[in-house]
Design a protein around this motif. Sequence first.
Motif, mmCIF file in Angstrom:
data_model
loop_
_atom_site.group_PDB
_atom_site.id
_atom_site.type_symbol
_atom_site.label_atom_id
_atom_site.label_comp_id
_atom_site.label_asym_id
_atom_site.label_seq_id
_atom_site.Cartn_x
_atom_site.Cartn_y
_atom_site.Cartn_z
ATOM 1 N N SER A 600 22.071 28.490 38.429
ATOM 2 C CA SER A 600 21.429 28.225 39.712
ATOM 3 C C SER A 600 20.111 27.474 39.522
ATOM 4 N N ASP A 601 19.320 27.844 38.541
ATOM 5 C CA ASP A 601 18.060 27.139 38.297
ATOM 6 C C ASP A 601 18.294 25.726 37.804
ATOM 7 N N VAL A 602 19.396 25.504 37.116
ATOM 8 C CA VAL A 602 19.693 24.185 36.564
ATOM 9 C C VAL A 602 20.314 23.268 37.608
ATOM 10 N N ALA A 603 21.234 23.793 38.403
ATOM 11 C CA ALA A 603 22.016 22.961 39.308
ATOM 12 C C ALA A 603 21.316 22.675 40.627
ATOM 13 N N GLU A 604 20.538 23.600 41.116
ATOM 14 C CA GLU A 604 19.909 23.420 42.425
ATOM 15 C C GLU A 604 18.755 22.431 42.343
ATOM 16 N N GLU A 605 18.576 21.688 43.427
ATOM 17 C CA GLU A 605 17.517 20.685 43.463
ATOM 18 C C GLU A 605 16.139 21.313 43.310
ATOM 19 N N ASN A 606 15.948 22.472 43.901
ATOM 20 C CA ASN A 606 14.674 23.180 43.809
ATOM 21 C C ASN A 606 14.750 24.331 42.812
ATOM 22 N N GLY A 607 15.610 24.194 41.821
ATOM 23 C CA GLY A 607 15.721 25.233 40.809
ATOM 24 C C GLY A 607 14.467 25.322 39.955
ATOM 25 N N ARG A 608 14.370 26.385 39.208
ATOM 26 C CA ARG A 608 13.151 26.639 38.440
ATOM 27 C C ARG A 608 13.250 26.149 36.988
ATOM 28 N N VAL A 612 11.482 16.718 32.959
ATOM 29 C CA VAL A 612 10.538 15.634 33.209
ATOM 30 C C VAL A 612 10.937 14.346 32.485
ATOM 31 N N ASP A 613 12.060 14.349 31.780
ATOM 32 C CA ASP A 613 12.546 13.157 31.086
ATOM 33 C C ASP A 613 13.469 12.405 32.036
ATOM 34 N N ARG A 614 12.977 11.316 32.586
ATOM 35 C CA ARG A 614 13.746 10.573 33.588
ATOM 36 C C ARG A 614 14.838 9.704 32.978
ATOM 37 N N GLY A 615 14.997 9.769 31.688
ATOM 38 C CA GLY A 615 16.087 9.030 31.065
ATOM 39 C C GLY A 615 17.431 9.721 31.226
ATOM 40 N N TYR A 616 17.422 10.914 31.808
ATOM 41 C CA TYR A 616 18.665 11.671 32.005
ATOM 42 C C TYR A 616 18.440 12.615 33.176
ATOM 43 N N THR A 617 19.401 12.666 34.072
ATOM 44 C CA THR A 617 19.272 13.491 35.262
ATOM 45 C C THR A 617 19.996 14.815 35.060
ATOM 46 N N GLY A 618 19.282 15.913 35.294
ATOM 47 C CA GLY A 618 19.899 17.229 35.237
ATOM 48 C C GLY A 618 19.998 17.780 33.835
ATOM 49 N N TRP A 619 20.772 18.863 33.729
ATOM 50 C CA TRP A 619 20.930 19.558 32.457
ATOM 51 C C TRP A 619 21.954 18.847 31.586
#
Length: 626
Positions: A600-608, A612-619
Amino acid sequence: MIHSSRQARPTSTLRRTASATPSFNTDAATFSKQFAFQHLLDSPLPSPALPSILPRHGKKPTPRLLKKAFRVCVRLSTWLLGATILYCLIRAIRSPSESSTSVTYLSLNVDQYNIGGRESVLQDAAPILLADPTKEPKWTVAIPRDASFPLKPSEYANICAQSEHLAKQLSPGHTHFHAGSRESQVATNFVDVQEAHDQGLLTSPSVAEAYLDRVHDESRAGARGEKETRLQGKSLAPEVCEKSLTFLMESADAGMGKTLLGLWMAYGLARDEDRAFFVDDSNWAYGKYVSFFKPPPVPPCRLPPATQRLPCPHQTRHLVISTSTFQWVFGDLIEHRSQDRDSHKAAIRKHRAFSLARAGHDALFHLATSDADYLSNRLAEFSSTTYAQDGLTIGLHLRRGDRHPWEPQYSDSYIPPATYLAAAQSLLMHHFNPENTTLTHSAATGIAASTFLLASDDPEIYTSPDFSSAQPYVNVQRAQSQILLASKATLDAALPEPAPTPTTDPAFIKFVEPNTGWEGGFFASIFWGLGNAAEGLRFARGERSERATTPPNEETLRLREYVGRAYLLELKVAGAASGGVVCGVSSFGCRILGVMRGWSDVAEENGRWKNVDRGYTGWAGLVEED
């Protein structure tokens, strides 16, 4: 007396007429020349002998028609032989299954790689074709009986590469060779070693003896001389496991993150497939598994002989997994940075990879006793301080050293600390002021009581001006202080370098090696050089062997153990932060923190869990970098 079929020349000859013969002077001066020339003119012309009336040696002459017939037969026979050879070659290429009884993978040329009765071919582990009376192509993986377990990671990778190619040659329509895809996970025509023996496909006595003579007779634990202390989860049960999975901790990577994430995914895979799970740390660079973690659950069965433990295909009953074989074991679960990650199928694969890793985390990520006690005390401190004042703890994980961000802007450097601080403050504000209104007194009190838990491989990051300037607004602490990686300045202050001592020769000054710290972060060359500077230098030059001929000394293992324990403690403390965690997904530590936080923390947009690495989105899990 010698007889010859050739007749004597006739006595009659053709001579030139007198009128045609010129006159010559007969004086003494010119007599010899004239005589020689006249002799040539009067000699008979060369003529071949006339044919004999009788056949030679009494044989009858061969009729001309019979000779022609013979030549036609020879030509027809030559054409037929050439056509037959061409047909056989085409048939062998199109139908390799009909080649021979036992050949190695290296080529489908049966004449060159037929191993029937030749044990010299079995010196190296490799896939082989089997004898099958039904003429269906069957294959297995053969490991010599005298081969040490485990093999080198590169050897396991070679076996899988060869096996995949052989499987595709035999069954071109079945290209899946791993467990990454739920559809078509079976390598067609593969036969497990034990089953091949039971079905009589290993017909050569030398092959059967080399691979299978211990299957029924060896009932003692510790098959093939394995070290009991190095095979975690080993059972003394007399029954051999129906199915098993053995994870090898050995890796060519100096870091621990990739091995740890792969270990968890392997455990999840074993659980899903009802396999007994074992861990082998025989050649792990960090030492013993139990120096860092509690022992894994002990299965109610024991492992089979090493000749039956194969790295691939995935359907084998007793699977061995190494970091070098991840691509064949996890397959589509390994992402590519350049692939489309927004598609529905990509999201399903990512969730499955996360689920496997989370299962392994829950079962295996339990620190050894000494570090577990420190962790409990450290978390209790937050309960009595930060949490008692309604504050939050937020973990910040900054990986530096030889791991650079995927974001192009920072691919040759590092993401600035200010970026991490901004993301952490965003988590605070989202918790205490989600509507972005004027701060209430309680919200301001909670923010002031909150703590940022800093975890980094670079000891100089803790004194960075960015974090020092944040102190008036938020409390910044080390995630853990049980084991610290020191910089050179810290070492020099604690252990000053001894002054050079002159020898008996006043012109010679004895060299004293200066202190070396971890400033700049974790570098593989520094790790391999711990307690053995020559080994680190060989790595830097690209000369380090895959597996050292001599094991690391006690001092080297002690220093490596400290590095590993510090890394795990920081992950444990930062991952347990109540308010979330901020990190760069290019590092394995960040991906592990995502597994610790939960889907849930990984998948949700407001997860915890904030990347900060914009070279890859998400987990990201296991990623094949471009």
